[in-house]
Design a protein around this motif. Structure first.
Motif, PDB file in Angstrom:
ATOM      1  N   GLN A 218       0.822  -1.202   0.000  1.00  0.00           N
ATOM      2  CA  GLN A 218       0.000   0.000   0.000  1.00  0.00           C
ATOM      3  C   GLN A 218       0.864   1.264   0.000  1.00  0.00           C
ATOM      4  OE1 GLN A 218      -0.315  -2.568   2.068  1.00  0.00           O
ATOM      5  NE2 GLN A 218      -2.301  -3.459   1.548  1.00  0.00           N
ATOM      6  N   GLY A 219       1.969   1.220   0.744  1.00  0.00           N
ATOM      7  CA  GLY A 219       2.856   2.372   0.799  1.00  0.00           C
ATOM      8  C   GLY A 219       3.459   2.698  -0.555  1.00  0.00           C
ATOM      9  N   PHE A 220       3.911   1.663  -1.263  1.00  0.00           N
ATOM     10  CA  PHE A 220       4.492   1.901  -2.580  1.00  0.00           C
ATOM     11  C   PHE A 220       3.406   2.254  -3.594  1.00  0.00           C
ATOM     12  CE2 PHE A 220       6.407   0.249  -6.629  1.00  0.00           C
ATOM     13  CZ  PHE A 220       7.316   1.288  -6.767  1.00  0.00           C
ATOM     14  N   TRP A 221       2.222   1.662  -3.439  1.00  0.00           N
ATOM     15  CA  TRP A 221       1.098   1.974  -4.325  1.00  0.00           C
ATOM     16  C   TRP A 221       0.789   3.474  -4.281  1.00  0.00           C
ATOM     17  CZ3 TRP A 221      -2.189  -1.881  -6.757  1.00  0.00           C
ATOM     18  CH2 TRP A 221      -3.294  -1.342  -7.431  1.00  0.00           C
ATOM     19  N   LYS A 222       0.731   4.021  -3.075  1.00  0.00           N
ATOM     20  CA  LYS A 222       0.451   5.458  -2.932  1.00  0.00           C
ATOM     21  C   LYS A 222       1.545   6.301  -3.577  1.00  0.00           C
ATOM     22  CE  LYS A 222      -2.159   5.014   1.390  1.00  0.00           C
ATOM     23  NZ  LYS A 222      -2.170   5.306   2.847  1.00  0.00           N
ATOM     24  N   ALA A 223       2.792   5.858  -3.418  1.00  0.00           N
ATOM     25  CA  ALA A 223       3.919   6.617  -3.974  1.00  0.00           C
ATOM     26  C   ALA A 223       3.858   6.663  -5.492  1.00  0.00           C
ATOM     27  CB  ALA A 223       5.241   5.995  -3.515  1.00  0.00           C
ATOM     28  N   ILE A 224       3.588   5.531  -6.126  1.00  0.00           N
ATOM     29  CA  ILE A 224       3.588   5.498  -7.589  1.00  0.00           C
ATOM     30  C   ILE A 224       2.390   6.272  -8.146  1.00  0.00           C
ATOM     31  CG2 ILE A 224       2.272   3.362  -7.994  1.00  0.00           C
ATOM     32  CD1 ILE A 224       4.369   2.620 -10.091  1.00  0.00           C
ATOM     33  N   LYS A 225       1.281   6.277  -7.425  1.00  0.00           N
ATOM     34  CA  LYS A 225       0.127   7.085  -7.834  1.00  0.00           C
ATOM     35  C   LYS A 225       0.497   8.568  -7.817  1.00  0.00           C
ATOM     36  CE  LYS A 225      -3.377   4.033  -8.115  1.00  0.00           C
ATOM     37  NZ  LYS A 225      -4.215   3.848  -9.319  1.00  0.00           N
ATOM     38  N   LYS A 226       1.193   8.975  -6.766  1.00  0.00           N
ATOM     39  CA  LYS A 226       1.598  10.379  -6.620  1.00  0.00           C
ATOM     40  C   LYS A 226       2.551  10.780  -7.744  1.00  0.00           C
ATOM     41  CE  LYS A 226       4.698  11.497  -3.458  1.00  0.00           C
ATOM     42  NZ  LYS A 226       5.795  12.304  -4.078  1.00  0.00           N
ATOM     43  N   ILE A 237      -2.277   4.460 -13.338  1.00  0.00           N
ATOM     44  CA  ILE A 237      -1.184   3.507 -13.229  1.00  0.00           C
ATOM     45  C   ILE A 237      -1.123   2.858 -11.858  1.00  0.00           C
ATOM     46  CG2 ILE A 237       0.178   4.703 -14.971  1.00  0.00           C
ATOM     47  CD1 ILE A 237       1.926   5.783 -12.728  1.00  0.00           C
ATOM     48  N   THR A 238      -0.570   1.653 -11.828  1.00  0.00           N
ATOM     49  CA  THR A 238      -0.318   0.887 -10.617  1.00  0.00           C
ATOM     50  C   THR A 238       1.102   0.334 -10.721  1.00  0.00           C
ATOM     51  OG1 THR A 238      -0.984  -1.273 -11.502  1.00  0.00           O
ATOM     52  CG2 THR A 238      -2.743   0.168 -10.673  1.00  0.00           C
ATOM     53  N   PRO A 239       1.618  -0.260  -9.642  1.00  0.00           N
ATOM     54  CA  PRO A 239       2.938  -0.888  -9.761  1.00  0.00           C
ATOM     55  C   PRO A 239       2.997  -1.927 -10.878  1.00  0.00           C
ATOM     56  CG  PRO A 239       2.380  -0.647  -7.456  1.00  0.00           C
ATOM     57  CD  PRO A 239       1.161  -0.247  -8.236  1.00  0.00           C
ATOM     58  N   HIS A 240       1.870  -2.590 -11.143  1.00  0.00           N
ATOM     59  CA  HIS A 240       1.849  -3.617 -12.185  1.00  0.00           C
ATOM     60  C   HIS A 240       1.991  -3.007 -13.575  1.00  0.00           C
ATOM     61  CE1 HIS A 240       1.541  -7.917 -11.899  1.00  0.00           C
ATOM     62  NE2 HIS A 240       0.804  -7.979 -12.984  1.00  0.00           N
ATOM     63  N   THR A 241       1.662  -1.715 -13.708  1.00  0.00           N
ATOM     64  CA  THR A 241       1.787  -1.053 -15.006  1.00  0.00           C
ATOM     65  C   THR A 241       3.237  -1.073 -15.482  1.00  0.00           C
ATOM     66  OG1 THR A 241      -0.042   0.430 -14.416  1.00  0.00           O
ATOM     67  CG2 THR A 241       1.347   1.085 -16.277  1.00  0.00           C
ATOM     68  N   LEU A 242       4.184  -0.911 -14.566  1.00  0.00           N
ATOM     69  CA  LEU A 242       5.595  -0.944 -14.953  1.00  0.00           C
ATOM     70  C   LEU A 242       6.025  -2.354 -15.349  1.00  0.00           C
ATOM     71  CD1 LEU A 242       7.340   1.501 -12.450  1.00  0.00           C
ATOM     72  CD2 LEU A 242       6.913   1.809 -14.889  1.00  0.00           C
ATOM     73  N   ARG A 243       5.445  -3.364 -14.740  1.00  0.00           N
ATOM     74  CA  ARG A 243       5.717  -4.756 -15.151  1.00  0.00           C
ATOM     75  C   ARG A 243       5.212  -4.977 -16.576  1.00  0.00           C
ATOM     76  NH1 ARG A 243       6.454 -10.174 -13.431  1.00  0.00           N
ATOM     77  NH2 ARG A 243       4.828 -11.636 -14.032  1.00  0.00           N
ATOM     78  N   HIS A 244       3.984  -4.509 -16.843  1.00  0.00           N
ATOM     79  CA  HIS A 244       3.436  -4.624 -18.200  1.00  0.00           C
ATOM     80  C   HIS A 244       4.327  -3.890 -19.204  1.00  0.00           C
ATOM     81  CE1 HIS A 244      -0.029  -6.454 -16.530  1.00  0.00           C
ATOM     82  NE2 HIS A 244      -0.690  -5.368 -16.185  1.00  0.00           N
ATOM     83  N   SER A 245       4.741  -2.698 -18.845  1.00  0.00           N
ATOM     84  CA  SER A 245       5.546  -1.871 -19.748  1.00  0.00           C
ATOM     85  C   SER A 245       6.914  -2.503 -19.994  1.00  0.00           C
ATOM     86  CB  SER A 245       5.708  -0.469 -19.171  1.00  0.00           C
ATOM     87  OG  SER A 245       4.445   0.135 -18.946  1.00  0.00           O
ATOM     88  N   PHE A 246       7.507  -3.078 -18.959  1.00  0.00           N
ATOM     89  CA  PHE A 246       8.778  -3.791 -19.084  1.00  0.00           C
ATOM     90  C   PHE A 246       8.685  -4.862 -20.169  1.00  0.00           C
ATOM     91  CE2 PHE A 246      10.624  -7.910 -17.857  1.00  0.00           C
ATOM     92  CZ  PHE A 246      11.987  -7.627 -17.839  1.00  0.00           C
ATOM     93  N   ALA A 247       7.635  -5.688 -20.083  1.00  0.00           N
ATOM     94  CA  ALA A 247       7.482  -6.787 -21.036  1.00  0.00           C
ATOM     95  C   ALA A 247       7.225  -6.282 -22.453  1.00  0.00           C
ATOM     96  CB  ALA A 247       6.332  -7.696 -20.586  1.00  0.00           C
TER      97      ALA A 247
END
Length: 301
Positions: A218-226, A237-247
């Motif tokens: 939750q802490g990192f989720w809030k940070a990436i939203k900000k 975006i969510t943390p998973h968005t960067l995983r999708h983008s990586f692939a």
């Protein structure tokens, strides 16, 4: 049914080795289902019929639950009844001949390379928290690991000199992923300049929170939203968005599907294929450039 739930959860954890997040989802789905059945006066699994299940899943859809959520609930409940068939001598499986709810998969949210660069530039590098967040974002995009795997990393899981990260979430399925010099450089800078300002003396976590313990999802989720909002990125975006983008970016730049599958930790190749994004308008030019018969024909023009 309620009395069997703790034993089923023990089975999922000990025998099937499911992650903490998945176990939590099973628990939630089954508690809601069992409560709904008890509200109808059904306390035993043997009392539940195919009709009861059909009405239950229809009710979830009418209540506005997403198709993915309904499908997940179906999997949880179906697994529970299969367990009861084997362990508790349940004679009739109400899921027999019941069609599973259809799950319409959404296309993964993928950022452009420019958007990723803007996002990764947002943390304030003059503060320990900013350097931590920068290292987390770089590592997430640079390796494609899941956010759960990211927050569970210890310092010993990252080898800066050899350029790799060892991860496996909490399932015990370890994999080794290469890390670029850029990503390694940011992690090294964070460790040398900011980690001690955040961590307790005994802490092993690579990414601690402001209180010294391991940062939460939750802490990192809030940070990436900000940071996404500050970067002017309109996508949710969510943390998973960067995983999708990586692939997607790896495949766009010529990486082979099997290698990307291995880095992502996908058991099924079809899970990786969703990131293939060859524009249809380019198919003809690709065909003409690479198929032997097409190239032969162009020589005769």
């Amino acid at each position: 049914m309620k009395r069997h739930l703790p034993f089923f959860m023990d089975y999922l954890r000990d025998q099937r080795g499911l992650s903490t997040a998945t176990l939590s989802s099973y628990q939630k789905d089954l508690e809601q289902f069992i409560q709904a059945m008890e509200d109808r006066g059904l306390t035993e699994a043997s009392q539940v019929s195919k009709t009861h299940l059909t009405l239950y899943f229809a009710g979830l859809k009418e209540a506005g639950r997403a198709s993915a959520s309904v499908t997940r609930a179906s999997v949880s409940i179906r697994s529970f009844f299969r367990y009861l068939m084997v362990e508790q001598d349940l004679v009739h499986d109400p899921f027999l001949h019941l069609e599973s709810p259809k799950h319409q998969k959404k296309a993964p949210q993928i950022l452009s390379e420019t958007e990723v660069a803007r996002l990764l530039d947002r943390p304030d590098l003059t503060t320990p928290v900013g350097l931590r967040d920068k290292a987390m974002l770089e590592l997430l995009y640079g390796t494609g690991i899941r956010v759960t795997e990211l927050i569970l990393l210890n310092r010993s899981d990252v080898d800066i000199s050899l350029g790799f990260v060892r991860c496996g979430g909490d399932t015990g399925k370890e994999r080794i992923i290469p890390v670029s010099r850029v990503t390694s450089g940011w992690v090294e800078k964070y460790l040398s300049e900011a980690w001690e300002a955040l961590a307790d003396e005994e802490e092993e976590a690579l990414f601690p929170n402001r209180l010294g313990g391991r940062i939460s999802r939750q802490g990192f989720w809030k940070a990436i939203k900000k940071y996404g909002a500050e970067a002017g990125i309109e996508a949710d975006i969510t943390p998973h968005t960067l995983r999708h983008s990586f692939a997607a970016h790896l495949l766009d730049n010529g990486a082979d599907l099997r290698s990307v599958q291995e880095m992502l930790g996908h058991a099924d190749l079809s899970s990786t294929q969703v990131y293939l994004r060859k524009p249809k308008e380019n198919l003809k030019s690709v065909y003409q450039s690479y198929h032997p018969r097409a190239k032969l024909g162009s020589q005769h023009d």
